[in-house]
Enzyme design. Structure first.
Site, PDB file in Angstrom:
ATOM      1  N   LYS A   1     -19.105 -62.471 -36.233  1.00 46.41           N
ATOM      2  CA  LYS A   1     -20.376 -63.040 -35.742  1.00 46.41           C
ATOM      3  C   LYS A   1     -20.512 -62.671 -34.271  1.00 46.41           C
ATOM      4  O   LYS A   1     -19.839 -63.229 -33.417  1.00 46.41           O
ATOM      5  CB  LYS A   1     -20.331 -64.567 -35.905  1.00 46.41           C
ATOM      6  CG  LYS A   1     -21.668 -65.245 -36.096  1.00 46.41           C
ATOM      7  CD  LYS A   1     -22.606 -65.224 -34.910  1.00 46.41           C
ATOM      8  CE  LYS A   1     -22.243 -66.213 -33.819  1.00 46.41           C
ATOM      9  NZ  LYS A   1     -23.161 -66.072 -32.640  1.00 46.41           N
TER      10      LYS A   1
ATOM     11  N   GLY B   1     -14.812 -66.982 -26.125  1.00 50.25           N
ATOM     12  CA  GLY B   1     -16.012 -67.612 -25.597  1.00 50.25           C
ATOM     13  C   GLY B   1     -15.646 -68.737 -24.657  1.00 50.25           C
ATOM     14  O   GLY B   1     -14.578 -68.715 -24.035  1.00 50.25           O
ATOM     15  N   SER B   2     -16.505 -69.734 -24.596  1.00 47.99           N
ATOM     16  CA  SER B   2     -16.296 -70.800 -23.621  1.00 47.99           C
ATOM     17  C   SER B   2     -15.194 -71.760 -24.065  1.00 47.99           C
ATOM     18  O   SER B   2     -14.962 -71.950 -25.266  1.00 47.99           O
ATOM     19  CB  SER B   2     -17.599 -71.569 -23.427  1.00 47.99           C
ATOM     20  OG  SER B   2     -17.999 -72.140 -24.654  1.00 47.99           O
ATOM     21  N   THR B   3     -14.555 -72.395 -23.101  1.00 47.49           N
ATOM     22  CA  THR B   3     -13.501 -73.371 -23.409  1.00 47.49           C
ATOM     23  C   THR B   3     -14.080 -74.537 -24.205  1.00 47.49           C
ATOM     24  O   THR B   3     -13.450 -75.059 -25.122  1.00 47.49           O
ATOM     25  CB  THR B   3     -12.842 -73.853 -22.101  1.00 47.49           C
ATOM     26  OG1 THR B   3     -12.157 -72.735 -21.523  1.00 47.49           O
ATOM     27  CG2 THR B   3     -11.837 -74.964 -22.335  1.00 47.49           C
ATOM     28  N   GLU B   4     -15.310 -74.893 -23.884  1.00 46.63           N
ATOM     29  CA  GLU B   4     -15.971 -76.011 -24.570  1.00 46.63           C
ATOM     30  C   GLU B   4     -16.071 -75.754 -26.084  1.00 46.63           C
ATOM     31  O   GLU B   4     -15.693 -76.594 -26.903  1.00 46.63           O
ATOM     32  CB  GLU B   4     -17.358 -76.125 -23.951  1.00 46.63           C
ATOM     33  CG  GLU B   4     -18.150 -77.307 -24.319  1.00 46.63           C
ATOM     34  CD  GLU B   4     -19.591 -77.127 -23.808  1.00 46.63           C
ATOM     35  OE1 GLU B   4     -19.888 -76.122 -23.115  1.00 46.63           O
ATOM     36  OE2 GLU B   4     -20.404 -77.992 -24.137  1.00 46.63           O
TER      37      GLU B   4
ATOM     38  N   GLY C   1     -14.428 -73.448 -27.749  1.00 47.83           N
ATOM     39  CA  GLY C   1     -13.067 -73.253 -28.253  1.00 47.83           C
ATOM     40  C   GLY C   1     -12.418 -74.572 -28.638  1.00 47.83           C
ATOM     41  O   GLY C   1     -11.768 -74.700 -29.681  1.00 47.83           O
TER      42      GLY C   1
ATOM     43  N   GLU D   1      -9.555 -67.212 -27.093  1.00 42.50           N
ATOM     44  CA  GLU D   1      -9.532 -66.530 -25.798  1.00 42.50           C
ATOM     45  C   GLU D   1     -10.703 -67.100 -25.019  1.00 42.50           C
ATOM     46  O   GLU D   1     -11.861 -66.837 -25.343  1.00 42.50           O
ATOM     47  CB  GLU D   1      -9.662 -65.018 -26.030  1.00 42.50           C
ATOM     48  CG  GLU D   1      -9.124 -64.210 -24.866  1.00 42.50           C
ATOM     49  CD  GLU D   1     -10.187 -63.927 -23.832  1.00 42.50           C
ATOM     50  OE1 GLU D   1     -10.333 -64.760 -22.913  1.00 42.50           O
ATOM     51  OE2 GLU D   1     -10.867 -62.908 -23.949  1.00 42.50           O
TER      52      GLU D   1
ATOM     53  N   CYS E   1     -14.242 -62.927 -18.316  1.00 41.76           N
ATOM     54  CA  CYS E   1     -13.424 -64.140 -18.432  1.00 41.76           C
ATOM     55  C   CYS E   1     -12.264 -64.118 -17.442  1.00 41.76           C
ATOM     56  O   CYS E   1     -11.852 -65.149 -16.942  1.00 41.76           O
ATOM     57  CB  CYS E   1     -12.932 -64.328 -19.853  1.00 41.76           C
ATOM     58  SG  CYS E   1     -12.193 -62.849 -20.523  1.00 41.76           S
TER      59      CYS E   1
ATOM     60  N   GLU F   1     -15.914 -72.406 -13.928  1.00 42.95           N
ATOM     61  CA  GLU F   1     -16.164 -70.996 -14.218  1.00 42.95           C
ATOM     62  C   GLU F   1     -17.666 -70.733 -14.021  1.00 42.95           C
ATOM     63  O   GLU F   1     -18.493 -71.327 -14.705  1.00 42.95           O
ATOM     64  CB  GLU F   1     -15.762 -70.686 -15.660  1.00 42.95           C
ATOM     65  CG  GLU F   1     -15.878 -69.226 -15.991  1.00 42.95           C
ATOM     66  CD  GLU F   1     -15.434 -68.894 -17.411  1.00 42.95           C
ATOM     67  OE1 GLU F   1     -15.766 -69.656 -18.334  1.00 42.95           O
ATOM     68  OE2 GLU F   1     -14.775 -67.864 -17.590  1.00 42.95           O
TER      69      GLU F   1
END
Ligand code: NDP
Length: 796
Positions: A190, A242-245, A247, A264, A298, A395
């Site tokens: 995706k 992608g974003s930590t959120e 993830g 990641e 990143c 970030e």
């Protein structure tokens, strides 16, 4: 006119790359793209528009993927998987090789599509993204070729769901699909909503290159499409960048499902300049670190840490260099800085910079021309930044550098590690001893010495802490798409018979009828036997249901104390492998001296025969020996990436690890989980079998007569499920391992999402602890370490 006059007044003329081939391809799909499923484009039910970030003009219409589309793609991938696996390593190697050649043949088309769709300079897509993509397929063609020899004890996972962001759409596709396909898995990818085009082009050309239908499927759409892929029952693994959120959300959603996961995520990487650095080189390094890809990287070096003595000069020279950066249209071959991805991202960057200024930072932006329209933002330097301010901690994901100063190497390390992330770091110093002394102290998955943003397919990439877990690239990246064959054969464990576990109904009595002397085993924290905080004990019953003794009922505070003790024992992580090996051999020796006592305890506690109990003790001694042996043999490697230099792949301890043991084989399972962690330098808080805890409390004496420093092993007895929850939710615990009831795996994975700790769980599958192929060796060691890659270019 003098020659020098021409040199001084020379300017760049326009040098646009042709987009005609790309426009022809887009025109062929002017009615809107479908998803690419089972080797062909589908007819999509709904579309959304995708625009050129640099101009805002419509570029294409992309299909919005529904749960049904995801389902069709997963079914196609499942259908294709067994044949793809059966093709064998050489067969797959030829396909990957063909994909690499295909990328090279169409390199210009890919570079243009990527620049148009993302807004990044063609110079970067042409010279960095696309060549790295080709290199990734070549490298992984090699792993496919060698799979049967190098990964003989491993099997592919099956169908992989992969979700990638918009900052490096094609490169992230390659990082994800090359290892997955090489090792016999099939894929549903995706792409990000903003940047689907290069993935669709890749899928179309992959079919022309002969890739069998269904092996690679692309479903486009937004976050909801990604969420449907994450939720799909028939997906064996999710690999996400992608974003930590998001993830963290995916960690929670996949908890207990048995889906393998790599994440990641974000970063806020330090760029450390010591006063003996080559300043000109370091300034060019900063340009690459934070203005490459408009800072939407990143691992961007977003925090500049400069040693105080050179700070003023460095900042002055950096500002001068910023004035010569050129922003412009992505297809212009002479520009350094293109467009941000979208208006929303432009707004986010603006807002954060304004906030930084409000919080006290000084903002410098050079007076350079920015094209009108599009999402352009100038290169930005923030000075007078406080380490705790928003721009130093959040970030930003844009061309914004936050500069701070330090005085000593220790302060540089403290500032560098003062972040919840841990993706990458750059260290600049001409003193090799200093640079290589700093690198191991940085909590980051990649450290670049006198360089920045170097990548290679053969060198693993991935984070520490909240930058995620798992590695992409190299041998360690391959393991992310494989599972040990021995583990694949594990069956659901038989539920423990709890019938003979009863609450303590009476005080333990001695044979004389008088109350027995207090036999309540205490907890073992910081090298001492301590009473549990709650002053509660819980009864332990033997195999025949007899009251056998009592152990301390540890609680949240005991775990807190044990974690603090484990943190205080940090020196163990820096002990030499030889020293750690000696520690394990010594434990084995002491256990051997008491083997009869342990065997008797196991037999009485679990009801196994005396012979079986003796065999469990013997196997435990052997296991300690095995990990003593591994301690100085499971080590890193030296990579030779395509540059003048090396990358050292170092295996490092994860830190403080919480372990919750199963009830079966109470000594052997305890040792099998503890020893690999100790061998690799971790400090451990371990909860022994709830049902047979006295075997672990007997182990205190073994520990006390050993030479392990206090706090390296801490034992907390009590209710496993609640102690597990405390460990898994604890922000100062770096990893959690649990074996036992299935629900425990789910709880461990779900609660680990807070600080994104690494997990090793068994999903309720039974482990034969006596079988060394299943219960010992690299499969455990890999979970006991994280790999840090230290890049060291050399030469003048
Ligand atoms: P996201 O994490 O939202 O997006 C990454 C990918 O995940 C995209 O394909 C996205 O789809 C998809 N996605 C979004 N929500 C879900 C979900 N609930 N379940 C499954 N998949 C989902 O990052 P953004 O693109 O929104 O960027 C936001 C911030 O994240 C940036 O400002 C930046 O700070 C950071 N970021 C970090 C990256 C990194 O490599 N570390 C890369 C990109 C962003 P879609 O985009 O189509 O909605």
């Amino acid at each position: 006119m003098s020659v020098s006059h021409y040199f001084d007044t020379m300017d760049y003329g326009p040098a646009p790359e042709s987009d005609s081939e790309a426009r022809l391809w887009l025109a062929r799909h002017a009615d809107g793209f479908g998803h690419h499923i089972g080797g062909r484009f589908t007819t999509a039910a709904a579309h959304f528009d995708t625009a050129e970030p640099a101009t805002g003009k419509l570029l294409a219409r992309i299909a919005q993927g529904s749960a049904a589309d995801v389902d069709a793609a997963v079914a196609a991938a499942r259908n294709a998987q067994l044949d793809w696996q059966a093709l064998g390593g050489h067969g797959r190697a030829r396909h990957l090789y063909a994909l690499a050649r295909m990328v090279q043949r169409h390199a210009r088309l890919f570079a243009v599509i990527e620049a148009l769709d993302n807004g990044k300079p063609i110079r970067e897509t042409r010279d960095i993204d696309v060549p790295l993509v080709a290199r990734h397929f070549y490298h992984h063609a090699g792993w496919a070729q060698l799979q049967e020899r190098e990964f003989a004890d491993q099997a592919p996972l099956g169908v992989i769901g992969q979700i990638v962001p918009w900052n490096f759409p094609l490169l992230m596709l390659a990082w994800k699909i090359a290892p997955a396909l090489a090792l016999g898995n099939t894929v549903v990818l995706k792409p990000a909503e903003f940047t689907s085009l290069s993935a669709l082009l890749f899928a179309e050309l992959a079919v022309q290159a002969g890739l069998p239908a269904g092996v690679l499927n692309v479903v486009t759409g937004d976050g909801a499409t990604g969420a449907a892929l994450v939720a799909h029952q028939d997906v064996n693994k999710i690999a996400f960048t992608g974003s930590t959120e998001v993830g963290r959300l995916i960690r929670e959603q996949t908890a207990g499902s048995g889906k393998s996961l790599t994440l990641e995520l974000g970063g806020k990487s330090p760029f450390i300049v010591f006063e003996d650095a080559d300043i000109d080189a370091a300034i060019e390094g900063v340009v690459d670190a934070i203005w490459f890809n408009q800072g939407q990287v990143c691992c961007a070096g977003a925090r500049l840490l400069v040693q105080e003595g050179i700070a003023e000069d460095f900042i002055t020279r950096l500002k001068r260099r910023m004035q010569s950066l050129r922003a412009g249209q992505p297809l212009d071959k002479t520009i350094d800085i293109g467009s941000l991805i979208a208006p929303s991202q432009l707004e986010r960057v603006r807002t954060l910079v304004e906030l930084g200024v409000k919080e006290g930072a000084s903002c410098y932006q050079p007076a350079i021309d920015l094209p009108a329209g599009g999402c352009f933002y100038p290169p930005t330097l923030l000075t007078n930044v406080h380490p705790s301010s928003t721009v130093a901690t959040e970030e930003i994901f844009g061309p914004v550098l936050a500069a701070m100063t330090f005085r000593t190497p220790d302060e540089a390390v403290a500032l560098a590690n003062n972040t919840r992330y841990g993706l990458a770091a750059s260290v600049w110093s001409e003193t090799i001893g200093l640079a290589l002394g700093i690198a191991p102290q940085l909590k980051a998955g990649v450290v670049w010495v006198n360089s920045t943003n170097l990548f290679d397919a053969g060198v693993g990439f991935g984070g520490y802490r909240e930058s995620g877990f798992g590695r992409e690239g190299g041998r360690e990246g391959c393991y992310e798409y494989l599972k040990p064959r021995a583990w694949a054969e594990r069956r659901q464990r038989v539920a423990a018979n709890a019938a003979n576990i009863e609450p303590a109904a009476h005080e333990p009595r001695s044979a004389t009828g008088l109350p027995a002397l207090d036999r309540t085993a205490k907890l073992y924290i910081g090298g001492k036997q301590v009473r549990p905080d709650g002053e509660h004990a819980q009864a332990v019953f033997g195999a025949a249901g007899q009251l056998f003794g009592e152990v301390g009922a540890g609680n949240r505070k005991d775990i807190r104390n044990a974690v603090a003790a484990a943190h205080a024992a940090a020196a163990w992580s820096n002990a030499t492998p030889h020293r750690r090996a000696q520690g394990l051999y010594y434990l084995a020796e002491n256990l051997s001296a008491r083997s009869a006592e342990f065997a008797a305890r196991i037999a009485a506690s679990t009801g196994v025969s005396a012979g079986a109990a003796q065999a469990e003790v013997e196997a435990s001694i052997q296991r300690l020996f095995s990990y003593g042996a591994w301690a100085d043999k499971y080590e890193g490697t030296v990579h030779v990436p395509p540059l003048r230099g090396v990358a050292l792949a170092m295996v490092e301890a994860i830190g403080v690890v919480g372990v919750v043991c199963p009830d079966e084989a109470p000594l052997l399972a305890f040792i099998s989980l503890l020893a690999p962690l100790l061998a690799m330098g971790n400090r451990v808080v371990i909860v022994p079998s709830e049902r047979h805890p006295l075997i672990a409390t007997d182990f205190y004496q073994v520990l006390e007569t050993s030479d392990l420093p206090a706090g390296v092993v801490n034992i907390v007895t009590g209710a496993s499920d609640s102690l597990l929850q405390t460990l898994a939710a604890h922000d100062d615990v770096d990893a959690v391992w649990t074996f036992g009831a299935k629900a425990r795996s789910q709880a461990a994975e779900r609660l680990s999402a807070g600080n994104l700790k690494r997990t090793l769980v068994d999903y309720g599958l039974a482990t034969d602890w006596h079988d060394a192929m299943v219960a010992e060796g690299p499969a455990f060691l890999r979970h006991a370490v994280q790999v840090k890659n230290i890049w060291i270019p050399y030469g003048e």
